[in-house]
Design an enzyme around this catalytic site. Sequence first.
Site, PDB file in Angstrom:
ATOM      1  N   CYS A   1      26.786  16.218  -1.634  1.00  0.00           N
ATOM      2  CA  CYS A   1      27.358  14.943  -2.047  1.00  0.00           C
ATOM      3  C   CYS A   1      28.623  14.603  -1.267  1.00  0.00           C
ATOM      4  O   CYS A   1      28.605  14.395  -0.066  1.00  0.00           O
ATOM      5  CB  CYS A   1      27.601  14.946  -3.555  1.00  0.00           C
TER       6      CYS A   1
ATOM      7  N   LYS B   1      28.993  24.595  -3.397  1.00  0.00           N
ATOM      8  CA  LYS B   1      29.829  23.478  -2.955  1.00  0.00           C
ATOM      9  C   LYS B   1      31.297  23.891  -2.948  1.00  0.00           C
ATOM     10  O   LYS B   1      31.809  24.442  -3.925  1.00  0.00           O
ATOM     11  CB  LYS B   1      29.618  22.272  -3.869  1.00  0.00           C
TER      12      LYS B   1
ATOM     13  N   GLU C   1      20.510  16.569  -4.651  1.00  0.00           N
ATOM     14  CA  GLU C   1      21.522  17.285  -5.427  1.00  0.00           C
ATOM     15  C   GLU C   1      21.101  17.459  -6.882  1.00  0.00           C
ATOM     16  O   GLU C   1      20.660  16.507  -7.534  1.00  0.00           O
ATOM     17  CB  GLU C   1      22.849  16.517  -5.371  1.00  0.00           C
TER      18      GLU C   1
END
Length: 507
Positions: A373, A321, A263
Amino acid sequence: MTRLVHWKWQLLAPACGVLLTFSFAPYDYSYFALPALAFFYRLCIAPARHAALSGYLFGLGLFGSGIWWVYISIHRFGGADPYSAGLLTLLLVAVWALFPALTAYLSAKLLAMAGVWFRILAVGLTWVAVEYLRGYWLLNGFPWLQIAYGQLNTPLAGYAPLVGVYGAGFLLAVSAALCAEMWRVRRLRLSGLLALCAIWGGGCLLRQVQWTHAVGAPIKVALLQGNIAQDQKWLEDQRQHTLSLYWQLTQQHWDADVIVWPETAIPVFLSQVKDFYLEPLSALARENGTDLLVSLPSEGEGKSYYNSVMSLGAREALYHKHHLLPFGEYLPLQPLSGWVLDRLAIPLGNFAAGAAEQPLLEAGGYPLVTTICYEDAFGELVSRQVGRAAYLVNVTNDAWFGDTSQPHQHMQIAQMRALETGRYLLRATNTGLSGIVMPNGKISARAPLFTTTALTGTIIPMAGLTPYARWGDSAVFAGLFLLVGMVWRLSKFQPGGWRRNELDGSL
C-alpha cells in the site's frame, strides 16, 4: 494601496492551489502546474508574514481539493459521524497546508536577496526540501501530491531515473519561477527562455535513454482483483466467500508464472489459515510451476501483528510492512491521538512495523522488491533494495476511498517508482486500479475500478541501476544544495535587496 494589491492576490491563492491539484491524476492537466507554481512564486514576493499567509491559503486549496477523499474512509468505513469525519478531514487539510506556508515564508526571505538566478534556484530547492520534510519526517511522512507526480506525461519525466521525484520536482519549480521572473524582468526573457528550452529539451532527450536491461525471458503474470467491498471485507460471515473467490481465480491462472493477490486479500491471521488453506494452495502452486504472492495479517512476538505478504510455491517466505500508515495502521502522538479517536469511536489498526532490512521475496525465479500500500510512496525505500531485484510488486487496498481521485493518484505514485528504478512493476489492488507498469512509467495493462477480474500480461526481469537508484535522495539533495550554494557565491548578497518597485510590482 500596496496592501490592497497583496490581498487581491491572496484571494486567488486557494484557487491556484486547486489548479495545481488538476495537474495530478485523474485529471492529468500536467501543465497546469506551471501557472499554479508561478503564481505561488509571485505570492512570495512580499513580507515573509504575508507570504506565509498566502502560502497557507494556497495549501488549503491544494490539499482541500487533493485529499478530500480522507472523509470517505473516516465516515463511510471508519464509522465516524459526518460531523466528526468532516472535522477530522478539515484538521488534516489545515495541518498539511502549513507546509506550503513554510515554503512561502522561507521563499520570501530568499527573494529579499540579490541575484535573480540564485532566487529562482533557491525557491525551487525550498519547495522540494519542504516536500521532503513533509514526505519523510512528520508523522512518519505523507508524500502525497508532490509536484513531480503530475509530470509523468511531460518531458520532465525523463529526469526521474536520474534525480528521482525530488529532482524532477525541483526542475518543475525552477521552470515556474523562471516564467514568473521572465514576466517581471524584461532583461531575463532571452536567457530565461534558453534555460527553459534546456530543461525541457533535456528531459525529452533523457526519455530516450534506457538505464536498465533485460536479464531473462518474459514472465507471465496474473494480478487478482477480488473487488471485496470494504464494509464487507472483515465480516466473519464473508470470510469463506472471500477465500473461495481468490482460490477460484487462482485456479483459472495456473498457466501464469507469478500470481499476485492484493493487500490483506486473506482477511484472517496466518495461523488461522495456514494448515487448511495456504499449505494446499502452496502444494498446488508447486505442482503447476507457479509462484504465489498472497497478502494477509500475521502474528509477531507478544501482542504485535504485521501487515504481510507471503510467497508460496517454490519458496515460502514472509515480508512484513515496514513503513506504516499513520492513523490507519498505527497511532502517532500517543496517548493524545488514541484518546481523541476513542472519543470519536473510530476503530483503527495498531500494526507493528517490520524490520527496515528484510530478505527479498522471490517469485517467477527472480527476487523482487515488495511494497504494501502506502510504502510505494517512498522512493528511497524502493531504490535501496532494487539493485538485488528484477522487478517490483505493490499490493494495496484503495477501497477505503471509494470512487474518488485517490486510486488514480496512488497509481501515479506507483508509476513513478517504476520510472525511477527502471523496473517493471506489478500492482494488485482489491478494487482497483490494478495494473502492469513498464520501466518507462507507462501502464501496459490496467483493470477497471470496482470489477472482479484477473489482469494478465507479461513482464521482463531487469538488471542494472539508474543513477537515482544508485545514489538516492541524499545525493540528489547534496547536489542541489551544492548548485544553489555555487550560484549564491557568484551572486552579490544584498539584505533587503528588492527595490520597492520590484516588491510591489504586479505580474
